[in-house]
Design an enzyme around this catalytic site. Structure first.
Site, PDB file in Angstrom:
ATOM      1  N   GLY A  10      45.214   8.348  93.897  1.00 58.98           N
ATOM      2  CA  GLY A  10      46.120   6.734  92.781  1.00 58.98           C
ATOM      3  C   GLY A  10      46.610   7.516  91.961  1.00 58.98           C
ATOM      4  N   GLY A  11      47.279   8.174  92.095  1.00 60.61           N
ATOM      5  CA  GLY A  11      48.235   8.744  90.700  1.00 60.61           C
ATOM      6  C   GLY A  11      46.840   9.622  89.993  1.00 60.61           C
TER       7      GLY A  11
ATOM      8  N   SER B 235      48.135  11.865  98.091  1.00 58.02           N
ATOM      9  CA  SER B 235      49.076  11.112  96.219  1.00 58.02           C
ATOM     10  C   SER B 235      48.703  12.404  95.524  1.00 58.02           C
ATOM     11  CB  SER B 235      49.039  10.632  97.124  1.00 58.02           C
ATOM     12  OG  SER B 235      49.956   9.322  96.241  1.00 58.02           O
TER      13      SER B 235
END
Length: 538
Positions: A139-140, A225
């Site tokens: 989710g960054g 991510s």
């Protein structure tokens, strides 16, 4: 029936039955464990001891985390804890994990600045000293949580790998990375609070995990991510030294978010613009704590966009290279000395974000996609994207991935793949602990097969949670067989530092391709990436 397929069928059936007919043991005296500060009580599900929402620290707004105060009696750890504020729901933000895949089972939990909590799954409260795997969500640095997806549940991975699985929440976005250091010593580390939270979590695990049957001297971080970018950052954070021993980075190496970080000039500019947007003068900085989260985030997000427009080298919310808590760029610096002896397993998905736009209208794309186009349509689309290089690129693509079709060249990821190559090349050149490379190329058959190996598609396989994700994987024997192989590779790496294949070097480029039938290849896409990204140095 083939014996191998029969065995996989039994495994898949057992996983389904296990998920559908769970046996829960709970009650007085069940799953009680001693930790720093007092006693915790969880429950046992299918023979796995489960503890949810364990507080590892607490915090005030814009302040570093502090230790949890001791308590009397037994504190219950049977429900997920608060998550970092990020909007009305996690799906409100474009960076929220899996926002684009409507067939994931997403979940929301209460949001609060005091979100410093973690979850633990373990086969036993004994002294077996099992490997510990700590999951850091994606989710960054903007959104997501350890509990947003049911596939993040660590029970199956803990059971099949005989390991201790931990997942962590921490502060995000404006609460985790607004750099107010220009406005007083008390705010010195405000631009890196999300990382301070993670370090506090690692310290808690180091000090307490032995009571959960884990080995504090064999801890592996794994994240995807934004989670992967956080791990790269932790590898360059002096405060995290010796708190973990191996690292797995999945689709998370990006400039200004892991490979490099913004400097303090950019992060302080975002803070200054945030105060301007809120009409708060620097002399009245304390008033910032009285602003509602929604108003604060709106002003700060606007400030981020303004700073980017002004030319500041900043991409989104992320840690800051402040010369103190984080002194150098995690990867571009050549990796720090503290990272030299940390083995790294790193890779990406073949298609990543390339197929994400197709998710917007599944009613159309389920039958209007690469698996239904004619040869003339395929040639036209390839020419439209690649021009006079279409034939060259498709030929090189087939050389790189012989099991794929010509049309698959339309959806090659270059952004995360080249960043992964840069990271593994720099790390292997450090001549320290080994690097292991992979590319996940398995294509989901769901909805006509248009999604392919998209960003996050490897997650159910890593967690061995095919039974919890059949709406995104299609379930079945083949998917379960691949999940068994991938999750075991991750466990092997956590246990020994070797996932089960040859390490990567810049010269040889050994890379594991994860598909229905995984195989090892060497520098398979080197020419392809140089054609597609001629100006990117890796």
């Amino acid at each position: 029936m083939n014996k191998k397929i029969f065995v996989y069928a039994l495994i898949a059936a057992f996983s389904f039955i296990s998920a559908s007919y769970a046996e829960i043991i709970s009650g007085p005296g069940v799953a009680v464990v001693e930790v720093e500060g007092g006693k915790l009580q969880g429950y046992i599900r299918n023979n796995i001891f489960t503890y949810l929402g364990i507080s590892y620290a607490e915090s005030d707004l814009f302040m570093p985390p502090t230790k949890i105060k001791a308590w009397d009696g037994i504190k219950m750890a049977v429900t997920y804890g608060n998550i970092s504020p990020q909007g009305t729901s996690q799906q409100d933000d474009m960076f929220a994990a899996h926002w684009y895949w409507p067939l994931w089972n997403t979940r929301n939990y209460p949001q609060n600045n005091n979100c410093q909590n973690l979850n633990i799954w373990t086969p036993g409260l004994d002294d077996k000293k099992r490997p510990v795997m700590i999951w850091i969500h994606g989710g960054g640095f903007e959104a997501g949580s350890s509990s947003v997806e049911d596939i993040y549940d660590g029970e199956n991975l803990s059971r099949t790998g005989d390991i201790v699985v931990v997942s962590v929440n921490h502060r995000l976005n404006v609460l985790g990375f607004l750099d107010l250091s220009a406005y007083g010593q008390e705010y010195k580390y405000s631009g890196n609070l999300g990382i301070l939270d993670l370090v506090a979590a690692l310290e808690w695990v180091k000090n307490n995990i032995a009571n959960f049957g884990g080995d504090p001297n064999n801890i592996t971080l794994f994240g995807q991510s934004g989670g992967g970018a956080k791990i790269l950052t932790l590898m360059a954070t002096p405060a995290a030294k010796n708190l973990f021993h191996k690292a797995i980075e999945q689709s998370g190496a990006v400039e200004l978010m892991g490979i490099t970080l913004p400097d303090q000039k950019a992060s302080r500019r975002v803070a200054a613009l945030t105060l301007e947007n809120l009409n708060i003068s620097p002399e009245k900085i304390s008033e910032l704590k009285n602003v509602s989260y929604s108003k604060l985030k709106a002003a700060a997000d606007k400030a981020m966009a303004q700073a980017i427009k002004e030319g500041e080298k900043i991409y989104s919310w992320s840690p800051v290279k402040d010369g103190d808590y984080i002194q150098v760029d995690p990867v571009e610096s050549g990796f720090t000395d503290q990272a030299k002896n940390i083995p790294l397993l790193i890779g990406s998905c073949l298609n990543e974000w390339q197929t994400v736009p197709l998710f917007a209208n599944m009613a159309i794309t389920q039958s209007d996609n690469k698996n239904f186009w004619t040869d003339s349509q395929i040639n036209e689309k390839l020419r439209e994207k690649y021009g006079d290089k279409a034939e060259l690129i498709t030929n090189e693509f087939i050389k790189a991935y012989p099991s794929k079709k010509k049309i698959d060249a339309l959806y090659i990821d270059t952004w995360l793949r080249t960043r992964a190559l840069k990271t593994m090349n720099i790390k292997s050149s450090q001549n320290g602990a080994p690097v292991y490379a992979y590319v996940f190329t398995w294509e989901t058959p769901i909805m006509g097969g248009y999604a392919m190996a998209y960003h996050c598609s490897e997650l159910p396989f890593v967690f061995n949670n095919i039974a919890l994700s059949d709406t995104s994987t299609g379930g079945g024997v083949k998917a379960q067989a691949l999940a068994d192989k991938i999750s075991q590779s991750w466990v092997n790496f956590a246990r020994t530092g070797n996932p089960g294949w040859k390490s990567y070097t810049r010269e040889e480029g050994a890379t594991m391709i994860f598909d229905d039938e995984p195989y090892l290849t060497y520098k398979h896409d080197d020419n392809l990436m140089k054609i597609l990204m001629p100006d990117y140095e890796y």
